[in-house]
Design a protein around this motif. Structure first.
Motif, short mmCIF file in Angstrom:
data_model
loop_
_atom_site.label_atom_id
_atom_site.label_comp_id
_atom_site.label_asym_id
_atom_site.label_seq_id
_atom_site.Cartn_x
_atom_site.Cartn_y
_atom_site.Cartn_z
N UNK A 1 -3.26 -8.77 12.34
CA UNK A 1 -1.79 -8.45 11.79
C UNK A 1 -1.82 -7.91 10.22
N UNK A 2 -2.56 -8.58 9.45
CA UNK A 2 -2.88 -8.31 8.01
C UNK A 2 -3.48 -6.84 7.83
N UNK A 3 -4.66 -6.75 8.58
CA UNK A 3 -5.12 -5.11 8.31
C UNK A 3 -4.31 -4.10 8.96
N UNK B 1 -10.54 -1.55 15.18
CA UNK B 1 -10.09 -1.02 13.88
C UNK B 1 -11.21 -1.64 12.79
N UNK C 1 -10.12 -0.25 4.53
CA UNK C 1 -9.28 0.14 5.50
C UNK C 1 -8.19 0.93 4.68
N UNK D 1 -0.99 -4.18 9.19
CA UNK D 1 -0.03 -3.73 8.60
C UNK D 1 -0.39 -2.84 7.00
N UNK D 2 -1.48 -3.38 6.49
CA UNK D 2 -2.19 -2.43 5.61
C UNK D 2 -2.40 -1.11 6.17
N UNK D 3 -2.89 -0.87 7.18
CA UNK D 3 -3.28 0.41 8.00
C UNK D 3 -2.00 1.14 7.94
N UNK E 1 0.64 -1.13 0.19
CA UNK E 1 0.19 -0.11 -0.01
C UNK E 1 0.64 1.31 -0.17
N UNK F 1 -7.35 4.78 5.47
CA UNK F 1 -5.75 5.15 5.90
C UNK F 1 -5.16 6.16 5.28
N UNK G 1 -1.06 -13.03 10.32
CA UNK G 1 -1.81 -12.50 9.12
C UNK G 1 -3.27 -13.08 9.20
#
Lengths: 337, 337
Positions: free
Chosen positions: B228-230, B179, A233, B232-234, A212, A237, B147
Motif C-alpha cells: 500500500x505504501x508503494x 509492481x 517507483x 500510493x506513491x505510484x 509525490x 511513475x 503501509x
C-alpha cells in the motif's frame, strides 16, 4: 579535469557515446578517457575528425556487462568489462570522475567493490536532479541504489543530498523532506516513521513529509529522501504519467486539420515541455557515498544525454564532494559542509 | 439496491455530496441512505426538490472524523461519526454498500473494526481502477490500506484483484503483474522478491514484474500488485507527472495570441485528456477483503465523483464479491470464482 567514459554498457552504439564525449570535451576543455573496445573507439574518433592522444584517450576493455546481467555476479566475473576497467582506472587516480550509462545495479556493485564507501557512510545513494515548475531543480535520493533500506541509511541520504545541494547547486541551507503518502507526521510505513523521528532530531532543516504529486509543481523542499525502491517507483511513475499524457495529446492532435493547425501554433510550447522534462538535459545521477565521483547516465543515453552526464560529473568533481563527505557528514551543519 | 453515503467526511460541503447521491440514485434506480447531520441533509434535499422518505433516506450521525484525525484513535473515540454510523448500518444489513469520501486510514480501520475481514483474507486491500491508452482499464491493489505488507498479503491482493477483474470487469482469465523497479525476476526489495516466488508458483496467470512507466501506455497486465505504501506513491506520482505536464502546457499556451489560438483549436483534445485521467470518472476505490462492500471516494469528490463512486459500489455489490471471497480465494482458479 579528466573524465572516464564507459562507451560500451549503454543501449546505444558506442559511436554515439564517443560523439557525446568529444562534444563535451571540446565544450568544457575536459580530457575524456574513453573506456571500451579500442578499435571501435578509434574508428568513432576518426569519423569525428579526432584522434586518440592529447585530449582524447583510449582505455581498452575486453568485455561488456549487459543490462540484463545479474549485477553482483557480473561484477565478480567480468573483470575485463568496460565498467570494471573504468572504475579501476578511477581508483588508480588517473582521472577525476567516471561516467557510465550501464546496468545501474552493476555500477553500484562495481563501485562498492572497486572504490569502497566513504568512511562513515553506511550505504551509497543514487541522486536524481529533477526539474520543477518553480524554475529551480530539486534533488531526490535514493532513486535506485538500495532496494531495502534502514532508517539510518535514509539519514545518510539526507545528509549527502543536502551537502550536494549546498556544494553543487549553491543552496546555502537546503531543506529536506521525507517522501511519504501523507503530510501528517505519523503517515507511512515503518521505515518512514522511524526516519521521520531521526530527521526531526537531526541537524538539517527538516520540513517533514512531502507527497509525490506536489513535488514537480510546488517544489516544497530542496532535497527529498526515500529508500531506493520507492524512489525508483516515484521516478518511473512520474515518467509514466508524463508519457501517457503526451502520447494521448499527440494522438488527439492528429485527429483532423484543425487540431493539426492548433498543434502547429503550439509547437514551441510542446518543444519547451519536452525540454523541461527531458532526462537528456539532466544527464546523469551521481552515486553519492562511494569513494570516487561516479555518475550513472540513463541507459538510453545518446550523445546529448552523455554530454549532460559528463557535465554532472565535472561539477561534482569540482565541488570536492568526496573529500567533504570524508570529513564526516555529522559536522555538516556546523562546518558549512 | 440500497447504498449508504457518508456526506460529512469529505473535503467538499455535504450539500455537494447529497447532490451527487441524488443524481446517482435517479440514474440507476438505487435507494440512497445519506449518513450525516439530518438538518443539513434535509435542507440539501429540499434544495434539489427532493424529500427524505421513499428513495432517499436519512441516517443521522452526530460527529465527523476529519482528514487529519489519527485514524485508529478517531475510530475508537468517534462512535457517533458518519463513518462509524454508516459502517454499523451496513453491518446491520439495511443496505448493500457504503461509500465514504473520508479519511482513508479511518475508513480502513473503521471497516476492520465494524465489519471485520472475510475469513481467510489476512489484510484488506484498496483497489484503484486506472485508465490506459489501450482503451481498457486496469487494476492496482493495494493503493493505501496497508503501509507495511508481508508477501502473503500481496498474494491475497493478487487473488482479490483477479477476482474483481473477472467478476466486475468481465475479464475471464485476468493476468497479474508485480509492481517493481525492473523486469528481471530478481529485481526489487525483499518483499517483491518473495512475492515474486509466491505468485510464480500460484494459480493465477502471472506475467512477472511490471514497471510503473509502462502501465498507462502499454497496459501489460490486468491486475498490478504492490504494497500500500508503494501503490500510493505510484498513484500520486502518476498524478504529479500529469499535473506538472498540464500546468506547464497551460502556462506555455497563454504566452501570446498565436499560442492561444492554437489552444482554442485543441480545446477538445485537452478536454478529452482531462476526461481520461479524471478521478471523477473512476469514482472510488473498493476496499476489498472486509466483510461488506466499502468504497472510498477521493477526499475532494464533488457530486460527479461521488456518482462515480456509487456506481463502483453498485457494480461490486451486484457481483457478490464478498460472498465469492468467503468461499475461499484459493479455489479461484478452479471454481471460476
Amino acid at each position: 579535469m579528466r573524465i572516464l567514459l564507459d562507451v560500451m554498457g549503454g543501449d546505444l552504439p558506442p559511436g554515439e557515446l564517443v560523439a557525446g564525449g568529444v562534444a563535451a570535451g571540446c565544450r568544457h576543455s575536459i580530457d575524456i578517457l574513453f573506456v571500451g573496445d579500442p578499435e571501435i573507439i578509434r574508428t568513432a574518433l576518426r569519423g569525428l575528425g579526432e584522434t586518440a592522444g592529447g585530449r582524447f584517450e583510449v582505455v581498452p576493455s575486453s568485455e561488456v556487462i549487459r543490462m540484463d546481467d545479474p549485477p553482483v555476479r557480473a561484477v565478480r566475473e567480468k573483470r575485463g568489462s568496460s565498467l570494471l576497467v573504468g572504475l579501476t582506472a578511477l581508483k588508480s587516480g588517473i582521472a577525476d570522475a567516471f561516467v557510465s550509462p550501464g546496468n545501474t545495479g552493476a555500477v553500484v556493485a562495481g563501485s562498492l567493490f572497486t572504490l569502497g564507501r566513504v568512511p562513515g557512510i553506511p550505504r551509497p545513494g543514487l541522486l536524481a536532479v529533477l526539474p520543477s515548475l518553480r524554475n529551480q531543480d530539486f534533488l531526490v535520493i535514493d532513486v535506485g541504489a538500495n532496494s531495502d533500506c534502514a532508517p539510518e541509511h535514509l539519514e545518510a541520504f539526507a545528509l549527502m543530498g543536502a551537502s550536494y545541494a549546498r556544494s553543487v547547486l549553491g543552496i546555502a541551507y537546503p531543506t529536506v523532506g521525507l517522501l511519504n503518502i501523507g503530510e501528517e507526521d505519523t503517515k507511512g510505513n515503518r521505515v518512514a516513521n522511524e526516519t521521520f523521528a531521526i530527521l526531526r532530531n537531526g541537524p538539517l532543516p527538516f520540513a517533514g513529509n512531502v507527497e509525490p504529486h506536489l513535488l514537480l509543481t510546488e517544489r516544497p523542499v530542496d532535497v527529498v529522501v526515500c529508500d531506493g525502491f520507492v524512489g525508483n517507483i516515484f521516478l518511473k511513475s512520474i515518467e509514466g504519467g508524463i508519457s501517457a499524457f503526451s502520447t494521448l495529446l499527440r494522438r488527439s492532435v492528429l485527429r483532423n486539420a484543425l487540431t493539426k493547425a492548433g498543434a502547429f501554433l503550439l509547437r514551441r510550447s510542446f518543444a519547451d515541455m519536452r525540454q523541461v522534462f527531458s532526462y537528456k538535459r539532466r544527464g546523469g545521477a551521481p552515486l553519492l557515498g562511494v569513494n570516487g565521483v561516479v555518475v550513472i547516465a540513463h541507459g538510453r543515453s545518446d550523445a546529448e544525454a552523455i554530454g549532460g552526464a559528463i557535465d554532472v560529473a565535472r561539477r561534482q568533481a569540482e565541488a570536492h564532494l568526496v573529500q567533504r563527505f570524508s570529513k564526516g557528514l555529522e559536522g555538516w551543519a556546523l562546518d558549512g559542509g
